[in-house]
Design a protein around this motif. Structure first.
Motif, PDB file in Angstrom:
ATOM      1  N   CYS A  85     -14.833   3.180 -21.060  1.00 35.87           N
ATOM      2  CA  CYS A  85     -13.675   2.754 -20.515  1.00 35.87           C
ATOM      3  C   CYS A  85     -14.086   1.702 -19.359  1.00 35.87           C
ATOM      4  O   CYS A  85     -14.933   2.183 -18.282  1.00 35.87           O
ATOM      5  CB  CYS A  85     -12.674   3.779 -19.900  1.00 35.87           C
ATOM      6  N   ARG A  86     -13.872   0.528 -19.206  1.00 37.35           N
ATOM      7  CA  ARG A  86     -14.026  -0.303 -18.152  1.00 37.35           C
ATOM      8  C   ARG A  86     -12.797  -0.381 -17.199  1.00 37.35           C
ATOM      9  O   ARG A  86     -11.816  -0.474 -17.486  1.00 37.35           O
ATOM     10  CB  ARG A  86     -14.329  -1.648 -18.558  1.00 37.35           C
ATOM     11  N   LEU A  87     -13.389  -0.316 -15.641  1.00 41.31           N
ATOM     12  CA  LEU A  87     -12.338  -0.436 -14.791  1.00 41.31           C
ATOM     13  C   LEU A  87     -12.796  -1.311 -13.746  1.00 41.31           C
ATOM     14  O   LEU A  87     -14.111  -1.603 -13.539  1.00 41.31           O
ATOM     15  CB  LEU A  87     -12.319   0.959 -14.009  1.00 41.31           C
ATOM     16  N   ALA A  88     -11.847  -2.307 -13.177  1.00 36.66           N
ATOM     17  CA  ALA A  88     -12.161  -3.239 -12.223  1.00 36.66           C
ATOM     18  C   ALA A  88     -12.230  -2.578 -10.852  1.00 36.66           C
ATOM     19  O   ALA A  88     -11.506  -3.022 -10.004  1.00 36.66           O
ATOM     20  CB  ALA A  88     -11.098  -4.151 -12.375  1.00 36.66           C
ATOM     21  N   ILE A  89     -13.171  -1.870 -10.657  1.00 37.58           N
ATOM     22  CA  ILE A  89     -13.364  -1.411  -9.497  1.00 37.58           C
ATOM     23  C   ILE A  89     -14.995  -1.253  -9.292  1.00 37.58           C
ATOM     24  O   ILE A  89     -15.895  -1.640 -10.091  1.00 37.58           O
ATOM     25  CB  ILE A  89     -13.035   0.262  -9.330  1.00 37.58           C
ATOM     26  N   GLY A  90     -15.524  -0.994  -7.954  1.00 45.44           N
ATOM     27  CA  GLY A  90     -16.969  -0.785  -7.499  1.00 45.44           C
ATOM     28  C   GLY A  90     -17.593  -1.921  -7.018  1.00 45.44           C
ATOM     29  O   GLY A  90     -17.643  -2.932  -7.694  1.00 45.44           O
ATOM     30  N   PHE A  91     -17.945  -1.750  -5.692  1.00 41.39           N
ATOM     31  CA  PHE A  91     -18.619  -2.684  -4.972  1.00 41.39           C
ATOM     32  C   PHE A  91     -20.141  -2.513  -4.718  1.00 41.39           C
ATOM     33  O   PHE A  91     -20.188  -1.528  -3.566  1.00 41.39           O
ATOM     34  CB  PHE A  91     -17.945  -3.195  -3.725  1.00 41.39           C
ATOM     35  N   PRO A  92     -21.105  -2.700  -5.291  1.00 38.62           N
ATOM     36  CA  PRO A  92     -22.468  -2.403  -4.977  1.00 38.62           C
ATOM     37  C   PRO A  92     -22.850  -2.831  -3.609  1.00 38.62           C
ATOM     38  O   PRO A  92     -22.369  -3.785  -3.263  1.00 38.62           O
ATOM     39  CB  PRO A  92     -23.479  -3.035  -5.987  1.00 38.62           C
ATOM     40  N   VAL A  93     -23.612  -2.090  -2.891  1.00 38.20           N
ATOM     41  CA  VAL A  93     -23.920  -2.507  -1.570  1.00 38.20           C
ATOM     42  C   VAL A  93     -25.315  -1.526  -1.348  1.00 38.20           C
ATOM     43  O   VAL A  93     -25.403  -0.339  -1.531  1.00 38.20           O
ATOM     44  CB  VAL A  93     -22.648  -2.038  -0.431  1.00 38.20           C
ATOM     45  N   ALA A  94     -26.110  -2.114  -0.467  1.00 40.00           N
ATOM     46  CA  ALA A  94     -27.395  -1.491  -0.102  1.00 40.00           C
ATOM     47  C   ALA A  94     -26.963  -0.231   0.750  1.00 40.00           C
ATOM     48  O   ALA A  94     -25.982  -0.174   1.526  1.00 40.00           O
ATOM     49  CB  ALA A  94     -28.089  -2.255   0.830  1.00 40.00           C
ATOM     50  N   PRO A  95     -27.737   1.066   0.495  1.00 35.26           N
ATOM     51  CA  PRO A  95     -27.251   2.444   0.838  1.00 35.26           C
ATOM     52  C   PRO A  95     -26.829   2.407   2.363  1.00 35.26           C
ATOM     53  O   PRO A  95     -25.962   2.748   2.883  1.00 35.26           O
ATOM     54  CB  PRO A  95     -28.195   3.372   0.545  1.00 35.26           C
ATOM     55  N   ALA A  96     -27.833   2.020   3.228  1.00 37.09           N
ATOM     56  CA  ALA A  96     -27.758   1.863   4.594  1.00 37.09           C
ATOM     57  C   ALA A  96     -27.047   0.717   5.215  1.00 37.09           C
ATOM     58  O   ALA A  96     -26.812   0.967   6.706  1.00 37.09           O
ATOM     59  CB  ALA A  96     -29.096   2.431   5.359  1.00 37.09           C
ATOM     60  N   ALA A  97     -26.593  -0.124   4.520  1.00 38.05           N
ATOM     61  CA  ALA A  97     -26.338  -1.539   5.290  1.00 38.05           C
ATOM     62  C   ALA A  97     -24.899  -1.372   6.004  1.00 38.05           C
ATOM     63  O   ALA A  97     -24.864  -1.902   7.185  1.00 38.05           O
ATOM     64  CB  ALA A  97     -26.116  -2.488   3.998  1.00 38.05           C
ATOM     65  N   ALA A  98     -23.899  -0.633   5.556  1.00 39.54           N
ATOM     66  CA  ALA A  98     -22.838  -0.482   6.387  1.00 39.54           C
ATOM     67  C   ALA A  98     -23.148   0.318   7.800  1.00 39.54           C
ATOM     68  O   ALA A  98     -22.497  -0.307   8.806  1.00 39.54           O
ATOM     69  CB  ALA A  98     -21.806  -0.009   5.673  1.00 39.54           C
ATOM     70  N   THR A  99     -23.872   1.172   7.567  1.00 37.73           N
ATOM     71  CA  THR A  99     -24.122   2.140   8.697  1.00 37.73           C
ATOM     72  C   THR A  99     -24.999   1.278   9.786  1.00 37.73           C
ATOM     73  O   THR A  99     -24.496   1.396  10.903  1.00 37.73           O
ATOM     74  CB  THR A  99     -24.761   3.518   8.400  1.00 37.73           C
ATOM     75  N   GLU A 100     -25.829   0.662   9.342  1.00 41.74           N
ATOM     76  CA  GLU A 100     -26.772  -0.119  10.296  1.00 41.74           C
ATOM     77  C   GLU A 100     -25.833  -1.438  10.929  1.00 41.74           C
ATOM     78  O   GLU A 100     -25.924  -1.527  12.196  1.00 41.74           O
ATOM     79  CB  GLU A 100     -27.899  -0.865   9.490  1.00 41.74           C
ATOM     80  N   ALA A 101     -24.999  -2.020  10.261  1.00 38.88           N
ATOM     81  CA  ALA A 101     -24.206  -2.931  10.754  1.00 38.88           C
ATOM     82  C   ALA A 101     -23.117  -2.361  11.713  1.00 38.88           C
ATOM     83  O   ALA A 101     -22.852  -3.094  12.757  1.00 38.88           O
ATOM     84  CB  ALA A 101     -23.349  -3.796   9.680  1.00 38.88           C
ATOM     85  N   PHE A 102     -22.325  -1.276  11.285  1.00 36.89           N
ATOM     86  CA  PHE A 102     -21.595  -0.509  12.514  1.00 36.89           C
ATOM     87  C   PHE A 102     -22.188  -0.232  13.616  1.00 36.89           C
ATOM     88  O   PHE A 102     -21.668  -0.572  14.965  1.00 36.89           O
ATOM     89  CB  PHE A 102     -21.034   0.648  11.823  1.00 36.89           C
ATOM     90  N   ALA A 103     -23.837   0.269  13.655  1.00 36.47           N
ATOM     91  CA  ALA A 103     -24.345   0.797  14.791  1.00 36.47           C
ATOM     92  C   ALA A 103     -24.702  -0.768  15.657  1.00 36.47           C
ATOM     93  O   ALA A 103     -24.628  -0.569  16.968  1.00 36.47           O
ATOM     94  CB  ALA A 103     -25.556   1.100  14.312  1.00 36.47           C
ATOM     95  N   ILE A 104     -25.041  -1.685  14.977  1.00 38.83           N
ATOM     96  CA  ILE A 104     -25.288  -3.085  15.874  1.00 38.83           C
ATOM     97  C   ILE A 104     -23.957  -3.430  16.645  1.00 38.83           C
ATOM     98  O   ILE A 104     -23.792  -3.808  17.680  1.00 38.83           O
ATOM     99  CB  ILE A 104     -25.650  -4.250  14.744  1.00 38.83           C
ATOM    100  N   ARG A 105     -22.811  -3.292  15.726  1.00 36.55           N
ATOM    101  CA  ARG A 105     -21.320  -3.820  16.524  1.00 36.55           C
ATOM    102  C   ARG A 105     -21.195  -2.709  17.471  1.00 36.55           C
ATOM    103  O   ARG A 105     -20.720  -3.078  18.707  1.00 36.55           O
ATOM    104  CB  ARG A 105     -20.314  -3.757  15.485  1.00 36.55           C
ATOM    105  N   ALA A 106     -21.489  -1.511  17.551  1.00 35.60           N
ATOM    106  CA  ALA A 106     -21.240  -0.532  18.424  1.00 35.60           C
ATOM    107  C   ALA A 106     -21.890  -0.853  19.653  1.00 35.60           C
ATOM    108  O   ALA A 106     -21.531  -0.932  20.723  1.00 35.60           O
ATOM    109  CB  ALA A 106     -21.595   1.169  17.948  1.00 35.60           C
TER     110      ALA A 106
END
Length: 384
Positions: free
Chosen positions: A135-156
């Motif tokens: 069953c194919r679904l049009a969902i799912g965005f691959p992203v490096a595991p820590a990328a979002a957390t590190e980017a939020f920390a930089i912005r913080a």
């Protein structure tokens, strides 16, 4: 000086909270005993995915909005693709696959579920086993595991938040039913309010007596493999069970007896390698002891998994609540104490949206009503 808000936990939720609060003008100090993204926020499989559960799906949609804002704020240093990579639920039973597609079509029609037989799959993803239906679904965005957390920390940090790493375990200090700050290495450091976003260790921080334990660790092992002609879609076994449910993730009667029976299949595409999972284990595992089982189970779906070179091996503790949904909001029995934890395997998919809900409640008391009752911190009772 005492910050307006202290945050315990440097995962994706804690760092998002730090940015949101600091940009709103509050003074913020974030504590983590080890490092930013040291837990599941940095060791996950690396995909932002649409949950089936409607409560979690609302958090997912809010999370996508925050990721869009984060991408704009980081000028391209972080970002999700404009379109999802697609997810394939794969299995050997067509009837099960058809039921999966029908459920998604009814609940989330924009996911555009479609059934793909082995002939179509062979053209779409040649590395898949020849006897599968999907069953194919049009969902799912691959992203490096820590990328979002590190980017939020930089912005913080850029917004003025202070991030303190190391120094051992943290706790909260409470005087006459009111939180007064954070205790680190035996020293009380004052704060106006405290948010605990410490993943599976959140209950220990909130209640060191051990009588309040609505969240527990569910351990996952992930193997990064260099697979030739690796699948481009995210892959999951049709019968994988990671959605919220009563006593989510707990072993059922007649629990599996072999190691392979304790392994589900997932494979997430990533730059240079693919992340192979999944396990949901009650105790901290030795990752090397699970590699062979991951390969055996994975090879039923993608045969080249069996001999693909190993790039890396990691484990992480997912914070799973009793009903599989996170705890977000004020702690009813301690004034000034807040919690945002218990997202299970959905941390990077729903955590920033949860952080936004909580920040709105901290900034405006009336916004507490916007937090669904299904996520209430007190829904599992109080200590004692």
């Amino acid at each position: 000086m005492a910050p307006d808000v202290a945050i315990v936990g440097g995962g994706v939720i804690g760092t998002a909270l730090a940015w949101f609060l600091a940009e709103a003008g509050l003074t913020v100090r974030l504590y983590d005993r080890e490092a930013i993204a040291a837990g599941a926020s940095g060791r996950n499989s690396g995909i932002v995915q649409h949950p089936f559960d409607p409560v979690m799906a609302a958090l997912y949609r809010a999370t996508l909005a925050e990721y869009g804002r984060l991408g704009s704020a980081t000028a391209g240093a972080f970002g999700l693709a404009s379109d999802p990579a697609g997810l394939l639920y794969v299995g050997h039973d067509r009837a099960v696959t058809e039921r999966t597609a029908a459920s998604w079509a009814e609940a989330w029609p924009l996911s555009r579920p479609e059934i793909l037989d082995s002939t179509v799959l062979a053209r779409l993803e040649p590395e898949l086993a020849p006897d599968l239906v999907a069953c194919r679904l049009a969902i799912g965005f691959p992203v490096a595991p820590a990328a979002a957390t590190e980017a939020f920390a930089i912005r913080a940090r850029a917004a003025g938040a202070e991030i303190v790493v190391g120094g051992g375990e943290s706790g909260v200090s409470v005087v006459e039913g009111r939180v007064t700050g954070v205790v680190r290495a035996g020293i009380a450091e004052p704060a106006g309010q405290v948010v605990v976003a410490a993943g599976p260790w959140t209950p220990e921080v909130v209640d060191p007596t051990g009588t309040w334990r609505p969240i527990r660790p569910s351990w996952g092992v992930v193997a990064s493999l260099a697979i030739p002609n690796a699948p481009r879609h995210g892959l999951e076994a049709t019968d994988i069970d990671i959605e919220p449910a009563a006593e989510a993730g707990l072993p059922s009667p007649g629990s599996p007896r072999t190691q392979d029976d304790k392994v589900d299949f997932s494979l997430v595409p990533a730059a240079g390698s693919s992340a192979l999972g999944s396990t949901f284990l009650p105790d901290e595992p030795d990752p090397e002891a699970w590699l062979a089982a991951l390969r055996r189970v994975g090879a039923r779906y993608v045969p080249t998994v069996a001999g693909a070179p190993l790039v890396g091996l990691r484990r992480c503790a997912r914070p799973v609540s009793r009903d599989g949904r996170p705890l977000i909001g004020a702690v009813p029995w301690i004034d000034g104490l807040w919690v945002a934890a218990g997202h299970g395997p959905w941390g990077i998919s729903t955590g920033p949206g949860s952080a936004r809900l909580l920040v709105d409640a901290i900034l405006d008391g009336a916004a507490k009503d916007a937090i669904p009752a299904a996520l209430a911190v007190g829904r599992f009772g109080e200590p004692g």
